[in-house]
Each structure stands twice: as C-alpha cells, then as structure tokens.
Design a protein around this motif. Structure first.
Motif, PDB file in Angstrom:
ATOM      1  N   ALA A   1     -10.712 -64.495 -60.762  1.00 31.10           N
ATOM      2  CA  ALA A   1     -10.161 -63.380 -59.927  1.00 31.10           C
ATOM      3  C   ALA A   1      -8.975 -64.263 -59.188  1.00 31.10           C
ATOM      4  CB  ALA A   1     -10.904 -62.578 -59.107  1.00 31.10           C
ATOM      5  N   ASP A   2      -9.117 -65.262 -58.613  1.00 30.03           N
ATOM      6  CA  ASP A   2      -8.420 -65.898 -57.706  1.00 30.03           C
ATOM      7  C   ASP A   2      -7.295 -67.010 -58.353  1.00 30.03           C
ATOM      8  OD1 ASP A   2     -10.620 -67.372 -57.913  1.00 30.03           O
ATOM      9  OD2 ASP A   2     -10.565 -68.121 -55.693  1.00 30.03           O
ATOM     10  N   GLY A   3      -7.267 -66.992 -59.706  1.00 30.32           N
ATOM     11  CA  GLY A   3      -6.392 -67.654 -60.344  1.00 30.32           C
ATOM     12  C   GLY A   3      -6.765 -68.742 -61.368  1.00 30.32           C
ATOM     13  N   THR A   4      -6.274 -69.250 -62.232  1.00 27.18           N
ATOM     14  CA  THR A   4      -6.593 -69.945 -63.390  1.00 27.18           C
ATOM     15  C   THR A   4      -6.992 -71.499 -62.887  1.00 27.18           C
ATOM     16  OG1 THR A   4      -5.858 -68.825 -65.045  1.00 27.18           O
ATOM     17  CG2 THR A   4      -6.351 -70.908 -65.511  1.00 27.18           C
TER      18      THR A   4
ATOM     19  N   LEU B   1      -7.946 -77.060 -58.526  1.00 32.38           N
ATOM     20  CA  LEU B   1      -7.368 -76.888 -59.805  1.00 32.38           C
ATOM     21  C   LEU B   1      -6.503 -75.708 -59.771  1.00 32.38           C
ATOM     22  CD1 LEU B   1     -10.096 -78.468 -62.345  1.00 32.38           C
ATOM     23  CD2 LEU B   1      -7.893 -79.560 -61.403  1.00 32.38           C
ATOM     24  N   ARG B   2      -6.859 -74.752 -59.008  1.00 26.67           N
ATOM     25  CA  ARG B   2      -6.015 -73.619 -58.843  1.00 26.67           C
ATOM     26  C   ARG B   2      -4.751 -73.601 -57.996  1.00 26.67           C
ATOM     27  NH1 ARG B   2     -11.599 -70.803 -57.695  1.00 26.67           N
ATOM     28  NH2 ARG B   2     -11.246 -72.612 -56.382  1.00 26.67           N
ATOM     29  N   GLU B   3      -4.671 -74.819 -57.233  1.00 27.63           N
ATOM     30  CA  GLU B   3      -3.485 -75.102 -56.385  1.00 27.63           C
ATOM     31  C   GLU B   3      -2.888 -76.417 -57.041  1.00 27.63           C
ATOM     32  OE1 GLU B   3      -4.976 -74.666 -52.796  1.00 27.63           O
ATOM     33  OE2 GLU B   3      -5.973 -72.849 -53.171  1.00 27.63           O
ATOM     34  N   ARG B   4      -2.464 -76.459 -58.207  1.00 23.77           N
ATOM     35  CA  ARG B   4      -2.030 -77.674 -58.706  1.00 23.77           C
ATOM     36  C   ARG B   4      -0.471 -77.825 -58.300  1.00 23.77           C
ATOM     37  NH1 ARG B   4      -2.234 -80.275 -63.370  1.00 23.77           N
ATOM     38  NH2 ARG B   4      -3.970 -79.396 -64.039  1.00 23.77           N
ATOM     39  N   PRO B   5      -0.496 -79.099 -57.642  1.00 17.73           N
ATOM     40  CA  PRO B   5       0.973 -79.611 -57.155  1.00 17.73           C
ATOM     41  C   PRO B   5       1.870 -79.465 -58.358  1.00 17.73           C
ATOM     42  CG  PRO B   5      -0.722 -81.154 -56.795  1.00 17.73           C
ATOM     43  CD  PRO B   5      -1.437 -80.280 -57.569  1.00 17.73           C
TER      44      PRO B   5
END
Ligand SMILES: Nc1ncnc2c1ncn2[C@@H]1O[C@H](COP(=O)(O)OP(=O)(O)OP(=O)(O)O)[C@@H](O)[C@H]1O
Ligand SMILES: [Mg+2]
Length: 323
Positions: free
Chosen positions: A17-20, A277-281
C-alpha cells in the motif's frame, strides 16, 4: 562460447500500500561455462533474491517487473511450472542459505538422496544406493554407509553442508548456485568446504555462482566477482583486478571492512545503513553514504563503464576515487 546463464535488466519488487520495495533494480550479468562467479554485498543487497529469481523461487508476493533470464539461451521467465521443475532439478541446483532448514528432518539421508536420484536420474534400489555412496565419498564424507542411516539432526554443521552439496550434485546439474555455503561453519570446516568446491570444479567442470559475505572466500575460490548494492550490480570484474584496483567507493568500503576467514560477523563497517527499499535514492543509489559524492551523484545514475578489461563499474568519479 555463449554464457550458460544470462540475466538481463532484471527488476523485481514487493508491491504494498505504501509503495513498492524494489529488491532488484536492473540486475544484469552473465555466467560463463566452468567459472566460479562470486556475488558479494551487505545484508539486504539482493543476493538471495537474485539467486531465487533464476530458479523462479521468489516469494509469491514478489513481482518481476522487467527483464529476462536466459539459461543456455532459453528464456526461463516464460516457462510453466512443469518445465521449470525440470530445469530446477536437472540443470540448475541450489544450496540454500540455511542448509539444515532445507533438509527434511523426518527422513534419513538415504531416503532424501534416493528420492533425488530416482526423480532426476531414474536410479532405484542397489543402483541408487551405489550412486548415493559415490556422491557422499565425492563430497569428502568418510564412512558414507553410516551417514546414509543418519537423520539431519545427527549431522554436524560441516557434515550437513557436505550432504547438502551431495544433494545439489545428485542430479548432475550444469550450474550450482550456493547461497552462503560456509557462513554457519567454523573456520576449519569453511576451508574444507571451499577446498571441496574447488575440487568439484577441477574434476567435474562445475559452473558455480557463490554468494557470500566473506571476501576471503571470494579471493580463495572465485574467478570473477560482482558487488551488489540495493539490488544493483555496482561493480564486477576478475577477482584479482577488483581486489587490487577497486573503483567503486562501495567496493572500497567492503574491502576495508573485510572479515577474515571464519569471521561470522556481517559486513558493517561502511558508515550509514542500507536505506528503506521504498525510498530508493535517486541518481547513484550509494550517494547518501558515499564519502566522494557530489551533486551529480544525487541527480544522475552513473553509466555502466568498462574501466579496465572485463572490469565494469557504476560511479561518476571512478577515476578520482581510485587515485
Ligand atoms: N518476503 C519479503 N517481503 C518484503 N521484502 C523482502 C522479502 N524477502 C526479502 N525482502 C527484502 O529484499 C531485500 C533483498 O533481500 P535478500 O534476501 O536478497 O538480501 P541478501 O543480499 O541475500 O542479504 P543477506 O546477506 O542478509 O542474505 C531485503 O531488503 C529484504 O528485506
Ligand atoms: Mg541472502
């Protein structure tokens, strides 16, 4: 000769739900016939996921979004369950990260081995027993008759790992993928398992993909090494070249935190930690932790560049970093 295995642009993640959470981000590599290829990288970099994707054993919630996997030129991702089962048993074998958990605790070694030999080599009765004994001798287990009668909990760590290698070899695979085959073992046994794998390559021409945290194992055993970070291969090349002339700051960090043989610790001497991993730089995935990062590193993904023969890296500043 064409590579035995080619992974092209493999991208996979866990949608939620909050991203891949993207665990593989364009993984690309080839394995040549007869070589030993090492895969290294901190915990969570995607080494096991890469291995599982080749065998189509990714968890059901993990979706492959793009890419192709070719085994001896044939695409694996399009294969159905039955075809893939045949490949898994007979062409590609895997030794899993936790060997004991992949042995059936209720079966003696003999029964599990007999099952594999019957399914994949059509051997039964006395023939299967002879082949079982040969396999156990081949992986360096003394007194194979006794080992055959044992249950998994009656095996020491080293014996268990050898039995797992015997299972993996029972089907005469063309490619063996070993995920941390020595991590749980004490130093002496680690060295013995390494020597065993080296011998199997010499004597049987085994092609091996070896996943490990231990750079000393890589130095000892591998021809080539790939360095993974956040689901990408950030550097790869011949082992001596990568150890002598690492170009990616992440590889340099890993080499700086190199544990010795027998060190059970994880690689954690690189400052900072692996991001969510949902906030990949954006840009270069390593830039938030990189001592050499400049503005461009946050903005543009570095190209995959050949910096020396067969040595590739992805860093905007590899020339400066290496100096
Ligand atoms: N079922 C799952 N759901 C969500 N994320 C997962 C799942 N399984 C693995 N992951 C994530 O995928 C990423 C890659 O995991 P992987 O097991 O490939 O790492 P690894 O490099 O093998 O690490 P280690 O060295 O600890 O074995 C990790 O961040 C992990 O948390
Ligand atoms: Mg793993």
């Amino acid at each position: 000769m064409a590579p035995i295995l080619e992974v092209q642009g493999l991208t996979a993640g866990f949608p939620s739900a909050d991203g891949t959470a993207r665990v593989l981000d364009g993984v690309e590599f080839a394995v040549e016939q007869g070589e030993i290829l090492g895969i290294v990288g901190e915990s969570g970099s995607g080494k096991t996921m890469t291995a599982l994707s080749v065998l189509q054993l990714l968890p059901p919630s993990c979706r492959v979004e793009a890419g192709e996997i070719l085994f001896r030129g044939n695409g694996l991702l399009a294969l159905g369950g039955r075809e893939m089962n045949a490949i898994r048993g007979e062409e590609i074998s895997m030794i899993f990260q936790n060997p004991r958990s992949s042995l059936n605790p209720l079966f003696r070694v003999e029964r599990t081995l007999a099952q594999v030999l019957r399914t994949h080599r059509g051997l039964k009765g006395a023939e299967a027993r002879r082949a079982s004994i040969e396999l156990l001798v081949d992986v360096g287990l003394p007194d194979p008759e006794r080992i055959l009668r044992r249950y998994p909990h009656e095996l020491s760590g080293g014996m268990c790992q050898r039995v797992m290698i015997a299972f993996a070899l029972a089907s005469n695979p063309k490619l063996l993928i070993a995920d941390e085959p020595t991590t749980a073992l004490d130093v002496t046994v680690q060295l013995q398992v390494i020597e065993l794998l080296a011998r199997l390559r010499r004597e049987h021409g085994l092609t091996l993909v070896l996943i490990t945290h231990n750079l000393s194992v890589v130095a000892e055993l591998c021809d080539r090494v790939m360095v993974m970070y956040l689901g990408r291969i950030v550097e790869e090349g011949p082992v001596a070249e990568i150890f002598d002339h690492p170009r990616h700051p992440y590889t340099i960090g890993l080499l700086g935190s190199r544990p010795t043989l027998g060190d059970h610790g994880r690689l954690n001497a690189i400052p900072g930690s692996v991001p969510d991993l949902r906030e990949r730089p954006g840009g270069c995935p390593f830039h938030p932790r990189c001592p050499h990062a400049k503005d461009v590193c946050a903005q543009e993904r570095p190209a995959h560049e050949e910096v020396a023969p067969a040595h590739w890296t992805e860093c905007h500043f590899w020339r400066e970093v290496a100096a």
